[in-house]
Write an enzyme that holds these catalytic residues in place. Structure first.
Site, PDB file in Angstrom:
ATOM      1  N   GLU A  95       0.839  -1.212   0.000  1.00 40.41           N
ATOM      2  CA  GLU A  95       0.000   0.000   0.000  1.00 40.41           C
ATOM      3  C   GLU A  95       0.870   1.256   0.000  1.00 40.41           C
ATOM      4  O   GLU A  95       2.025   1.221   0.438  1.00 40.41           O
ATOM      5  CB  GLU A  95      -0.870   0.014   1.272  1.00 40.41           C
ATOM      6  N   ASP A  96       0.286   2.357  -0.437  1.00 42.87           N
ATOM      7  CA  ASP A  96       1.017   3.629  -0.384  1.00 42.87           C
ATOM      8  C   ASP A  96       0.950   4.243   1.012  1.00 42.87           C
ATOM      9  O   ASP A  96       1.963   4.614   1.592  1.00 42.87           O
ATOM     10  CB  ASP A  96       0.502   4.615  -1.450  1.00 42.87           C
TER      11      ASP A  96
ATOM     12  N   ASP B 154      -4.234   5.565   6.251  1.00 44.46           N
ATOM     13  CA  ASP B 154      -4.723   6.798   6.877  1.00 44.46           C
ATOM     14  C   ASP B 154      -5.769   6.386   7.919  1.00 44.46           C
ATOM     15  O   ASP B 154      -5.417   5.980   9.022  1.00 44.46           O
ATOM     16  CB  ASP B 154      -5.269   7.680   5.748  1.00 44.46           C
TER      17      ASP B 154
ATOM     18  N   PHE C  92      -1.490  16.186   4.636  1.00 43.87           N
ATOM     19  CA  PHE C  92      -1.734  15.608   3.317  1.00 43.87           C
ATOM     20  C   PHE C  92      -0.436  15.681   2.515  1.00 43.87           C
ATOM     21  O   PHE C  92       0.141  16.750   2.362  1.00 43.87           O
ATOM     22  CB  PHE C  92      -2.863  16.351   2.593  1.00 43.87           C
TER      23      PHE C  92
ATOM     24  N   ARG D 114       2.580  12.455  -8.652  1.00 48.02           N
ATOM     25  CA  ARG D 114       2.984  11.068  -8.356  1.00 48.02           C
ATOM     26  C   ARG D 114       4.446  10.833  -8.704  1.00 48.02           C
ATOM     27  O   ARG D 114       5.092   9.944  -8.144  1.00 48.02           O
ATOM     28  CB  ARG D 114       2.121  10.083  -9.155  1.00 48.02           C
TER      29      ARG D 114
HETATM   30  P1  5GP Z   1      -7.686   5.274   4.290  1.00 50.99           P
HETATM   31  O1  5GP Z   1      -8.694   4.372   3.697  1.00 50.99           O
HETATM   32  O2  5GP Z   1      -6.632   4.571   5.131  1.00 50.99           O
HETATM   33  O3  5GP Z   1      -8.280   6.440   5.017  1.00 50.99           O
HETATM   34  O4  5GP Z   1      -6.971   5.967   3.106  1.00 50.99           O
HETATM   35  C1  5GP Z   1      -6.102   5.342   2.289  1.00 50.99           C
HETATM   36  C2  5GP Z   1      -6.041   6.050   0.957  1.00 50.99           C
HETATM   37  O5  5GP Z   1      -6.327   7.463   1.059  1.00 50.99           O
HETATM   38  C3  5GP Z   1      -4.644   5.944   0.432  1.00 50.99           C
HETATM   39  O6  5GP Z   1      -4.455   4.738  -0.296  1.00 50.99           O
HETATM   40  C4  5GP Z   1      -4.522   7.195  -0.396  1.00 50.99           C
HETATM   41  O7  5GP Z   1      -5.031   6.954  -1.692  1.00 50.99           O
HETATM   42  C5  5GP Z   1      -5.424   8.206   0.292  1.00 50.99           C
HETATM   43  N1  5GP Z   1      -4.649   9.093   1.193  1.00 50.99           N
HETATM   44  C6  5GP Z   1      -4.673   9.129   2.540  1.00 50.99           C
HETATM   45  N2  5GP Z   1      -3.836  10.065   3.015  1.00 50.99           N
HETATM   46  C7  5GP Z   1      -3.234  10.626   1.940  1.00 50.99           C
HETATM   47  C8  5GP Z   1      -2.261  11.660   1.777  1.00 50.99           C
HETATM   48  O8  5GP Z   1      -1.725  12.277   2.713  1.00 50.99           O
HETATM   49  N3  5GP Z   1      -1.921  11.957   0.498  1.00 50.99           N
HETATM   50  C9  5GP Z   1      -2.463  11.335  -0.593  1.00 50.99           C
HETATM   51  N4  5GP Z   1      -2.043  11.726  -1.799  1.00 50.99           N
HETATM   52  N5  5GP Z   1      -3.388  10.355  -0.473  1.00 50.99           N
HETATM   53  C10 5GP Z   1      -3.767  10.013   0.784  1.00 50.99           C
END
Ligand code: 5GP
Length: 178
Positions: free
Chosen positions: A101-102, A105, A154, A167
């Site tokens: 995963e990237d 959050d 963010f 990206r």
């Molecule tokens: P979660 O479901 O854990 O809240 O969010 C995961 C997804 O939200 C990540 O895979 C990403 O696509 C997006 N995301 C969450 N935080 C960030 C951030 O700081 N920057 C970016 N570009 N995407 C984020």
């Protein structure tokens, strides 16, 4: 030329630190798969850059595959609805799966993906995430291998986007005004 660099805030993780950490992660992961052959699944599109670098630090046999999900919400916040938009092509029943995963959050996306893959009964399922924002966690998810913890900001770069841009930055940075 567009002056996009002027839109960036501070660099949170420079390129060299990323390179070193990815190498270390490669070593950590190698210890867990002594027999090799995991399916290393990248989550599109954010994890594509990390996935590409990480697999080249894994010096044993493996295969790769990809999934893509859409998370609904505004530009910088997840609403909690996750939908699968590209499925695996590999059948992972009985396989060792490493999900890449990237960023984790709230944990909603990861929790959805883990549930989805678990239903196919892999032999093992582990998670490697490039970034984590622990302050934002709403669902308790286990990340087995983590690149970096970051504060609740963010971020863009190294695969992470803002409206599909940034990206290709080789480092992780904040954006001005966000
Ligand atoms: P979660 O479901 O854990 O809240 O969010 C995961 C997804 O939200 C990540 O895979 C990403 O696509 C997006 N995301 C969450 N935080 C960030 C951030 O700081 N920057 C970016 N570009 N995407 C984020």
């Amino acid at each position: 030329m567009l002056d996009w660099a002027s839109e960036l805030g501070e660099v949170l993780i420079p390129q060299e630190k990323i390179r070193e950490r990815v190498k270390e992660l490669g070593r950590e992961i190698s210890e867990v798969y002594p027999d090799g052959a995991p399916v290393v699944v990248g989550v599109l599109r954010g994890a594509s850059v990390f996935h590409a670098d990480l697999i080249r630090e894994l010096h044993f046999p493996l295969s790769i595959d990809f999934m893509a999900v859409a998370s609904y919400g505004n530009a910088t916040r997840n609403s909690g609805e996750v939908k699968l938009i590209k499925d695996l092509e590999t059948s992972v029943g009985g396989a060792d799966v490493l999900l890449v995963e990237d960023i984790v959050d709230t944990g909603l996306t990861l929790s959805y993906l883990l549930g989805n893959i678990r239903n196919r009964q892999p032999r093992s399922l582990r998670v490697c995430s490039f970034l984590s924002k622990p302050a934002r966690r709403a669902i308790d998810v286990t990340v087995d291998f983590l690149g970096f913890e970051i504060p609740d900001r963010f971020v863009v770069g190294y695969g992470l986007d803002y409206q599909q841009r940034y990206r290709n930055l080789p480092f992780v940075a904040t954006l001005k005004g966000i």
